[in-house]
Design a protein around this motif. Structure first.
Motif, mmCIF file in Angstrom:
data_model
loop_
_atom_site.group_PDB
_atom_site.id
_atom_site.type_symbol
_atom_site.label_atom_id
_atom_site.label_comp_id
_atom_site.label_asym_id
_atom_site.label_seq_id
_atom_site.Cartn_x
_atom_site.Cartn_y
_atom_site.Cartn_z
ATOM 1 N N HIS A 142 -8.086 7.581 67.235
ATOM 2 C CA HIS A 142 -8.867 7.166 68.397
ATOM 3 C C HIS A 142 -8.733 8.177 69.537
ATOM 4 C CE1 HIS A 142 -8.789 3.593 65.905
ATOM 5 N NE2 HIS A 142 -9.780 3.087 66.622
ATOM 6 N N HIS A 175 -2.352 6.570 70.620
ATOM 7 C CA HIS A 175 -3.027 5.755 69.613
ATOM 8 C C HIS A 175 -2.649 6.273 68.233
ATOM 9 C CE1 HIS A 175 -6.031 3.661 72.283
ATOM 10 N NE2 HIS A 175 -5.584 4.615 73.091
ATOM 11 N N HIS A 231 -3.538 0.926 65.479
ATOM 12 C CA HIS A 231 -4.762 0.511 64.797
ATOM 13 C C HIS A 231 -4.482 0.460 63.304
ATOM 14 C CE1 HIS A 231 -7.086 1.479 68.509
ATOM 15 N NE2 HIS A 231 -6.200 2.451 68.612
#
Length: 317
Positions: free
Chosen positions: A83, A96, A114
């Motif tokens: 990301h 991220h 994520h």
């Protein structure tokens, strides 16, 4: 491999100083031959400092961005930057990372985790640290911004990424096409088209959509190279047949005397070289009163030979 590992061992120093910005994981130390006693000794001697369970750095001060990225990736391993942390042109405060869809990891401050089923095809594991391929990271960011209702932020991220020349509209389209499911595929595709047309910022896209297209103005040439000042510059929007230049004037680039002088110098040079009229449009002229702005531009273009026809948009009074 040695039975015991000293902090100054060449293989460990290579890993710390040249490959991982002074960050190392317990698993890596063990792979180099370290025992629990070796690791405890390095910590006792303040050669290594624990920052997360099983992750160490070579100092006890504040971590820089690269070190925070390594800590996050190693603490969540197998993991990769993703990301905002893997999109060219972005510099997020948070790190991220992406892990396999079936895994869970311990939460960490300032780290966003994520999950993905596509690690094998989207991650460059040979990068230092591993990271999602720039094109996929960019699409992930754009999707997240749109999902949150921030279409302008999505376009800004897309524009910054493409301006780095690490991702291109063609490969972005390919990444969109290969995804079975997407948030607002039509919108993302339209954004990529606008980037390719030369609308390099949110303001420039606003002008393209709300002023030029919505009101049937002639199609301008975008990001046209010019040497009117003696060095290469780029014209944001050029209605070449009518000698009219439009420069969307974002505050980020025009808040200093030097920047304003450079703009004025370029406007004067374009008038001298091309006999071109330069019109500067601000955020308010584009987003708050696009119909009035289009009407005034239509008058300027008509005086210089444009015969229309223009059109009214749904917002026109």
């Amino acid at each position: 491999m040695p039975r015991h590992l000293d902090f100054n061992h060449p293989a460990l120093q290579q890993l710390l100083r040249w490959e991982q910005n002074g960050v190392v994981a317990r698993t890596q130390l063990c792979e180099l031959g370290a025992t629990d006693q070796d690791i405890a000794r390095m910590i006792r001697r303040r050669e290594l400092h624990p920052v997360e369970p099983g992750v160490y750095v070579v100092h006890n001060g504040a971590l820089d961005r690269a070190q925070r990225e390594w800590v996050a990736v190693l603490a969540c391993a197998p993991a990769a930057l993703s990301h905002d942390s893997a999109t060219p042109g972005l510099a997020p405060g948070q790190v991220h990372v992406v892990i396999a869809a079936t895994r869970t990891v311990r939460p960490m401050a300032s780290v966003v985790v994520h999950r993905s089923r596509h690690l094998d095809t989207r991650v460059e594991w040979n990068q230092r640290p591993p990271r999602v391929r720039p094109v996929h990271a960019t699409i992930d960011v754009v999707e997240d911004r749109i999902r949150d209702g921030d279409v302008a932020g999505a376009y800004a991220a897309l524009a910054r990424a493409t301006q780095t020349r690490q991702v291109w509209p063609r490969v972005l389209r390919e990444a969109v096409e290969e995804r079975a499911r997407m948030v607002r595929r039509d919108l993302v595709t339209a954004m990529i088209d606008d980037i390719e047309s030369g609308a390099d910022s949110v303001l420039e896209r606003g002008y393209l959509q709300l002023v030029e297209r919505a009101h049937g103005l002639p199609r301008g040439k975008r990001q046209q190279s010019s040497r009117s000042t003696g060095r290469r510059t780029y014209i944001d929007v050029h209605y070449e047949a009518y000698g009219v230049i439009v420069e969307p004037d974002g505050r980020a680039f025009h808040d200093s005397p030097e920047a304003r002088n450079a703009d004025a110098r370029r406007d004067l040079a374009e008038r001298a070289v091309r006999d071109a009229v330069t019109v500067r449009v601000t955020h308010a002229l584009v987003f708050d009163e696009p119909c009035a702005t289009a009407g005034r531009l239509a008058v300027i273009l008509a005086r210089r030979g444009w015969t229309g026809p223009g059109k009214r948009c749904p917002r026109c009074p």
